[in-house]
Design a protein around this motif. Structure first.
Motif, short mmCIF file in Angstrom:
data_model
loop_
_atom_site.label_atom_id
_atom_site.label_comp_id
_atom_site.label_asym_id
_atom_site.label_seq_id
_atom_site.Cartn_x
_atom_site.Cartn_y
_atom_site.Cartn_z
N ALA A 132 -9.65 -40.94 -5.57
CA ALA A 132 -8.76 -41.43 -4.51
C ALA A 132 -8.71 -42.94 -4.46
CB ALA A 132 -9.21 -40.88 -3.15
N ALA A 133 -7.51 -43.45 -4.13
CA ALA A 133 -7.32 -44.88 -3.88
C ALA A 133 -7.94 -45.22 -2.52
CB ALA A 133 -5.84 -45.22 -3.90
N VAL A 134 -8.21 -46.51 -2.31
CA VAL A 134 -8.99 -46.94 -1.15
C VAL A 134 -8.23 -47.96 -0.31
CG1 VAL A 134 -11.09 -48.19 -0.50
CG2 VAL A 134 -11.18 -46.47 -2.32
N GLY A 135 -7.96 -47.57 0.94
CA GLY A 135 -7.44 -48.54 1.92
C GLY A 135 -8.60 -48.94 2.82
N THR A 136 -8.80 -48.19 3.91
CA THR A 136 -10.03 -48.38 4.69
C THR A 136 -11.21 -47.80 3.92
OG1 THR A 136 -9.87 -46.23 5.79
CG2 THR A 136 -8.75 -48.09 6.85
N GLY A 137 -10.92 -46.85 3.03
CA GLY A 137 -11.98 -46.16 2.29
C GLY A 137 -12.42 -44.87 2.96
N ALA A 138 -11.86 -44.58 4.13
CA ALA A 138 -12.33 -43.41 4.89
C ALA A 138 -12.11 -42.10 4.13
CB ALA A 138 -11.62 -43.35 6.24
N THR A 139 -10.95 -41.96 3.52
CA THR A 139 -10.67 -40.71 2.80
C THR A 139 -11.62 -40.58 1.61
OG1 THR A 139 -8.33 -41.07 3.35
CG2 THR A 139 -8.83 -39.32 1.79
N ILE A 197 0.75 -50.28 -4.93
CA ILE A 197 0.09 -49.20 -4.20
C ILE A 197 -0.09 -49.56 -2.73
CG2 ILE A 197 -1.67 -47.43 -4.40
CD1 ILE A 197 -2.43 -48.54 -7.10
N GLN A 198 1.02 -49.60 -2.01
CA GLN A 198 1.02 -49.95 -0.58
C GLN A 198 0.01 -49.09 0.19
OE1 GLN A 198 4.93 -50.05 1.30
NE2 GLN A 198 5.87 -50.56 -0.65
N GLY A 199 -0.69 -49.74 1.11
CA GLY A 199 -1.65 -49.01 1.95
C GLY A 199 -3.05 -49.00 1.37
N THR A 200 -3.22 -49.53 0.15
CA THR A 200 -4.56 -49.53 -0.48
C THR A 200 -4.79 -50.86 -1.20
OG1 THR A 200 -3.98 -48.79 -2.71
CG2 THR A 200 -4.15 -47.09 -1.02
N SER A 201 -6.04 -51.09 -1.60
CA SER A 201 -6.42 -52.22 -2.46
C SER A 201 -5.89 -53.56 -1.98
CB SER A 201 -5.95 -51.96 -3.90
OG SER A 201 -6.70 -50.92 -4.46
N TYR A 251 3.46 -44.12 -3.35
CA TYR A 251 2.85 -44.77 -4.51
C TYR A 251 1.36 -44.50 -4.64
CZ TYR A 251 7.24 -47.19 -5.20
OH TYR A 251 8.55 -47.46 -5.45
N SER A 252 0.64 -44.44 -3.51
CA SER A 252 -0.80 -44.20 -3.64
C SER A 252 -1.05 -42.79 -4.15
CB SER A 252 -1.53 -44.46 -2.32
OG SER A 252 -0.97 -43.70 -1.28
N ALA A 253 -0.21 -41.85 -3.74
CA ALA A 253 -0.33 -40.48 -4.26
C ALA A 253 -0.11 -40.48 -5.77
CB ALA A 253 0.69 -39.57 -3.57
N LYS A 277 9.55 -42.49 3.02
CA LYS A 277 9.55 -43.74 3.76
C LYS A 277 9.47 -44.98 2.87
CE LYS A 277 4.67 -43.86 5.23
NZ LYS A 277 4.01 -42.61 4.88
N TYR A 278 9.61 -44.81 1.55
CA TYR A 278 9.57 -45.97 0.64
C TYR A 278 10.98 -46.39 0.26
CZ TYR A 278 4.60 -45.10 0.35
OH TYR A 278 3.28 -44.93 0.67
C1 LIG Z 1 -0.04 -44.87 1.75
C2 LIG Z 1 -1.52 -44.88 1.86
N1 LIG Z 1 -2.26 -44.33 0.90
C3 LIG Z 1 -3.61 -44.32 0.95
C4 LIG Z 1 -4.30 -44.89 2.01
C5 LIG Z 1 -5.82 -44.93 1.95
O1 LIG Z 1 -6.47 -44.20 2.93
P1 LIG Z 1 -7.87 -44.72 3.51
O2 LIG Z 1 -7.57 -45.75 4.56
O3 LIG Z 1 -8.49 -43.49 4.07
O4 LIG Z 1 -8.65 -45.32 2.39
C6 LIG Z 1 -3.58 -45.48 3.04
C7 LIG Z 1 -4.27 -46.11 4.18
O5 LIG Z 1 -3.68 -46.71 5.02
C8 LIG Z 1 -2.16 -45.48 2.98
O6 LIG Z 1 -1.42 -46.05 3.92
#
Ligand SMILES: Cc1ncc(COP(=O)(O)O)c(C=O)c1O
Length: 274
Positions: free
Chosen positions: A147-154, A194-198, A239-241, A273-274
């Motif tokens: 999995a890609a990491v934003g907050t890292g919670a997932t 990869i919007q929402g991550t990294s 994109y993160s998917a 939504k992209y």
């Molecule tokens: C589109 C998208 N993918 C993946 C993630 C990553 O999830 P997490 O915050 O649990 O790491 C986020 C988080 O905001 C996101 O917006």
């Protein structure tokens, strides 16, 4: 296909319920968050169900469709001008500016500022719900988690749940080429797809012991997999998917795991939504 079309519904619900329970959020008071769209979608659904108005601040570099989708789900959206990013490419500095705006609005309106990067409920809910579900639905046969990491919670929550059940499960984070702080590499490319991550730094609650490796993906691979998932699997995702699938395929075809390896990943949100 979760409520709100994003992976954040569980974390959002857990945050709102915990804040109500210990009094940080008064009945009917506004919830405020900075979001690139996904947490906003989760919070919009949770707030609508639990009867709180939701205000989200978002970098103007995120796609306009995100703001429209959040408004459709019942949120008020405040767009914050970019600092050094470009449309479609949101940097850490852009995100920080949106977070400052969220804190100001929460203070002005007597609202609860969620601050998902520091909310322990997010990782907990993936550890208690998402991880065990993956384990059960694979009948305990899952060998790898990607999995890609934003907050890292997932990533962290699922990794913790799987490693508790089988310490040999390989947990791989996904990072864009040139922006791999989790791999311990200097960040040379702040802009990526990869919007929402990294966001170019290690998230606050990061636990490196749960990561066995970091898999790099290029923008080109992400584009290619986004299109392939839509046209070959009927899955129009974000994109993160696509990055997660690209990295999972790379891991499975790397030759470092047995041929019958079962890997799990997450399709984080809808592509609409992209
Ligand atoms: C589109 C998208 N993918 C993946 C993630 C990553 O999830 P997490 O915050 O649990 O790491 C986020 C988080 O905001 C996101 O917006």
């Amino acid at each position: 296909m979760q409520p709100g079309g994003s992976v954040k519904d569980r974390a959002a619900r857990a945050i709102v319920l915990a804040a109500r329970e210990d009094g940080r959020l008064a009945p009917g008071a506004p919830v405020v968050e900075m979001t690139s769209g996904n947490m906003g979608a989760g919070l919009a659904v949770a707030c609508a169900a639990l009867e709180h108005p939701l205000v989200v601040t978002m970098s103007a570099g995120n796609s306009p469709q995100r703001a429209r989708m959040l408004e459709a789900l019942g949120a008020e959206v405040v767009l914050v001008p970019q600092i050094n990013g470009a449309p479609g490419q949101v940097t850490g500095a852009d995100v920080s500016a949106a977070a400052v705006a969220a804190q100001r609005i929460a203070a002005e309106r007597g609202g609860y500022y969620v601050n998902q990067f520091h909310a322990p409920e997010c990782m907990r809910t993936h550890r208690e719900a998402t991880g065990p579900e993956i384990w059960e639905q694979s009948s305990g046969r899952v060998d790898a988690w990607v999995a890609a990491v934003g907050t890292g919670a997932t990533f962290l929550g699922v990794a913790a749940a799987l490693k508790e059940r089988n310490p040999r499960v390989i947990c791989a984070a996904v990072e864009p080429e040139g922006c791999r702080p989790l791999a311990g590499l200097p960040v040379t490319k702040h802009r990526h797809l990869i919007q929402g991550t990294s966001y170019g730094s290690v998230p606050p609650h990061w636990d490196g012991d749960l990561m066995d490796l970091s898999i790099p993906v290029t923008d080109e691979e992400v584009e290619r997999w986004r299109r392939a998932l839509a046209t070959q699997e009927g899955l129009h995702v974000g994109y993160s998917a696509a990055a997660n699938v690209a990295a999972t395929v790379a891991l499975l075809s790397s030759g470092r795991l047995p041929a019958d390896t079962i890997a799990a990943t997450v399709l984080c949100d809808t592509g609409l939504k992209y």
